[in-house]
Design a protein around this motif. Sequence first.
Motif, PDB file in Angstrom:
ATOM      1  N   GLN A 129       0.736  -1.089   0.137  1.00  0.00           N
ATOM      2  CA  GLN A 129       0.073  -0.171   0.504  1.00  0.00           C
ATOM      3  C   GLN A 129       1.029   0.834  -0.122  1.00  0.00           C
ATOM      4  O   GLN A 129      -0.033   2.369   0.746  1.00  0.00           O
ATOM      5  CB  GLN A 129      -1.246  -0.169   1.246  1.00  0.00           C
ATOM      6  N   VAL A 130       2.107   1.150  -0.887  1.00  0.00           N
ATOM      7  CA  VAL A 130       2.732   1.371  -0.779  1.00  0.00           C
ATOM      8  C   VAL A 130       3.370   2.935  -1.827  1.00  0.00           C
ATOM      9  O   VAL A 130       2.624   4.463  -2.363  1.00  0.00           O
ATOM     10  CB  VAL A 130       4.327   1.766  -0.247  1.00  0.00           C
ATOM     11  N   TYR A 150       0.005   5.207  -4.145  1.00  0.00           N
ATOM     12  CA  TYR A 150      -1.410   4.597  -3.436  1.00  0.00           C
ATOM     13  C   TYR A 150      -2.426   5.045  -3.639  1.00  0.00           C
ATOM     14  O   TYR A 150      -3.289   5.835  -3.469  1.00  0.00           O
ATOM     15  CB  TYR A 150      -1.225   3.180  -1.222  1.00  0.00           C
ATOM     16  N   HIS A 179       2.059  13.958  -5.216  1.00  0.00           N
ATOM     17  CA  HIS A 179       2.987  13.985  -4.582  1.00  0.00           C
ATOM     18  C   HIS A 179       4.670  14.017  -4.939  1.00  0.00           C
ATOM     19  O   HIS A 179       4.786  14.187  -6.173  1.00  0.00           O
ATOM     20  CB  HIS A 179       3.292  12.502  -4.057  1.00  0.00           C
ATOM     21  N   LYS A 180       5.033  15.069  -4.126  1.00  0.00           N
ATOM     22  CA  LYS A 180       5.737  15.848  -4.543  1.00  0.00           C
ATOM     23  C   LYS A 180       7.326  13.897  -3.932  1.00  0.00           C
ATOM     24  O   LYS A 180       8.382  14.036  -5.049  1.00  0.00           O
ATOM     25  CB  LYS A 180       7.189  16.454  -3.320  1.00  0.00           C
ATOM     26  N   VAL A 181       7.262  13.068  -3.711  1.00  0.00           N
ATOM     27  CA  VAL A 181       8.031  11.741  -3.443  1.00  0.00           C
ATOM     28  C   VAL A 181       8.363  11.513  -4.066  1.00  0.00           C
ATOM     29  O   VAL A 181       9.148  10.490  -4.345  1.00  0.00           O
ATOM     30  CB  VAL A 181       7.692  11.390  -1.817  1.00  0.00           C
ATOM     31  N   PHE A 182       6.825  11.064  -4.909  1.00  0.00           N
ATOM     32  CA  PHE A 182       7.113   9.755  -6.196  1.00  0.00           C
ATOM     33  C   PHE A 182       7.130  10.537  -7.504  1.00  0.00           C
ATOM     34  O   PHE A 182       7.567  10.505  -8.267  1.00  0.00           O
ATOM     35  CB  PHE A 182       4.997   9.450  -6.481  1.00  0.00           C
ATOM     36  N   PHE A 199       8.215   4.854   3.630  1.00  0.00           N
ATOM     37  CA  PHE A 199       7.902   5.826   4.644  1.00  0.00           C
ATOM     38  C   PHE A 199       8.549   4.995   6.107  1.00  0.00           C
ATOM     39  O   PHE A 199       8.290   5.717   7.387  1.00  0.00           O
ATOM     40  CB  PHE A 199       6.410   6.446   5.048  1.00  0.00           C
ATOM     41  N   ASN A 200       9.156   4.140   6.101  1.00  0.00           N
ATOM     42  CA  ASN A 200       9.294   3.390   7.497  1.00  0.00           C
ATOM     43  C   ASN A 200      10.910   3.378   7.453  1.00  0.00           C
ATOM     44  O   ASN A 200      10.693   3.945   9.026  1.00  0.00           O
ATOM     45  CB  ASN A 200       8.989   1.981   7.568  1.00  0.00           C
ATOM     46  N   PRO A 215      11.184  12.343   2.534  1.00  0.00           N
ATOM     47  CA  PRO A 215      11.661  10.564   3.134  1.00  0.00           C
ATOM     48  C   PRO A 215      12.973  10.619   2.365  1.00  0.00           C
ATOM     49  O   PRO A 215      12.772  10.881   1.192  1.00  0.00           O
ATOM     50  CB  PRO A 215      10.587   9.716   3.420  1.00  0.00           C
TER      51      PRO A 215
END
Lengths: 239, 209
Positions: free
Chosen positions: A131-132, A152, A164-167, A205-206, A221
Amino acid sequence: MDQLYRAMSSIKILRCSVGEVFSTLANGLCADHGEEGKETKFLLEIQELLSSATQHLSNMAVSLMSQNSLKRSHTNSSTAKRKKTQTSSHNVPPQTVDNVINSIDRLFPDLNLSFSRPFHTNVVLQVSLGQVLQAAVAFRGLMIEWVVVKGYGESLDLWTESRHKVFRKLTENAHAAMLHFYSPTLPDLAVRSFMTWIRSYNSLFNDPCKRCNYHLHSGLPPTWRDLRTLQPYHEECKP
Amino acid sequence: MGVTVLQQFPMGENKTGPQTIEFLTKRVVALGAVQCGQFLVDCETYMSVPALGTPRTVHVLHNSEQPASVFSLLETGTKTIPLVADGLFDLLMLKMTPIYTSKKQTKVESKGPRFELTDFVIKLGSVTMSQNFKGILVEVEYRPCVVPANCWELLREFLQGFLGTCVQNIPPQYLQNRMNDIYQPMDTIHQYLDHFTMYRKASGMIQYQ
């Protein structure tokens, strides 16, 4: 590289000034250049200038392109060998592609793969990782040609960016990895390595960064995974 | 939508609500956040009339982040039933006055500036109950992630980074039971209701003193 930048910026300036040229022409040349007959001469002069500029730029482009080690398409310069079909990663039979993808699917149960052939030739692979994230991977034969990473639940296609910037950052990194893993002699290994690499984002994210031990750096992250060790790093912390 | 954490921010001594909001605004702006409008979450509570038998409570909430929805939570005494409806639900509640009566004096709302910082959304809310200032609620949403278990540590680091030690190391009670579920807008509403209920109870205690 510097030359290329200069060429790019001068092209930009040239494009901006095209509008000016048209407006000058629209107003009529007679006013600026006197007699009617000179109009054609003026146009010829411009054409000459433009073609010399184009020639100059294309010469520069050729010299730069030939140095580019990341070039992935085959150009066959020698005429003697032309008739022989080259074995390369982008002209493999569809069945081989299917087999490679299915074997990757079996190898990584946490990667959910599904593929389609929108134009009956090349595969577009949809990857979803827990779910990432999810990714669309466009192939040419067995060569990965384009990757888009999204979150996701986002709608997935080949051309739109993630919100989203992260993706968006991950898409950039996936392009880097796709070029890194490219291997013309072992195309299936290249695909498998790429999938192994993208699979390490399961803990996007972990995981804290291996260098600074923090989760966040400038609001993101650790978006980079080392290509060999798959360890997480921030863009700014990567070794 | 992404995982959201709602956090109470303690009021400093000799500081008013607006001063605290200004203080926090300076901090998030220093981090690079950009203000993108305002936000509002409100909650009105309706009680069933005694003739209906066992008392029931309906909480009706609105969130400016989901402007077309009305959220309601029905407390039957044994369980809580959540419902997401469209704007007509408000009109329906007006028709229900013979059965459910609104306790106007307990209408609570949290409103204030809304900021964006990369993929985070930060909301600094002043909580008021029928025009009386009650406290500060800070909402932080991390939009790319939908599973709380995946990004709690990241959110904790972010929250502690600009709110300090008032942020606990463990997730809020409400999230603890749903760490592996996909986060829904209703989960944010639940967290707001939990905090609003605490503020209402606190006001009760002050009145009795």
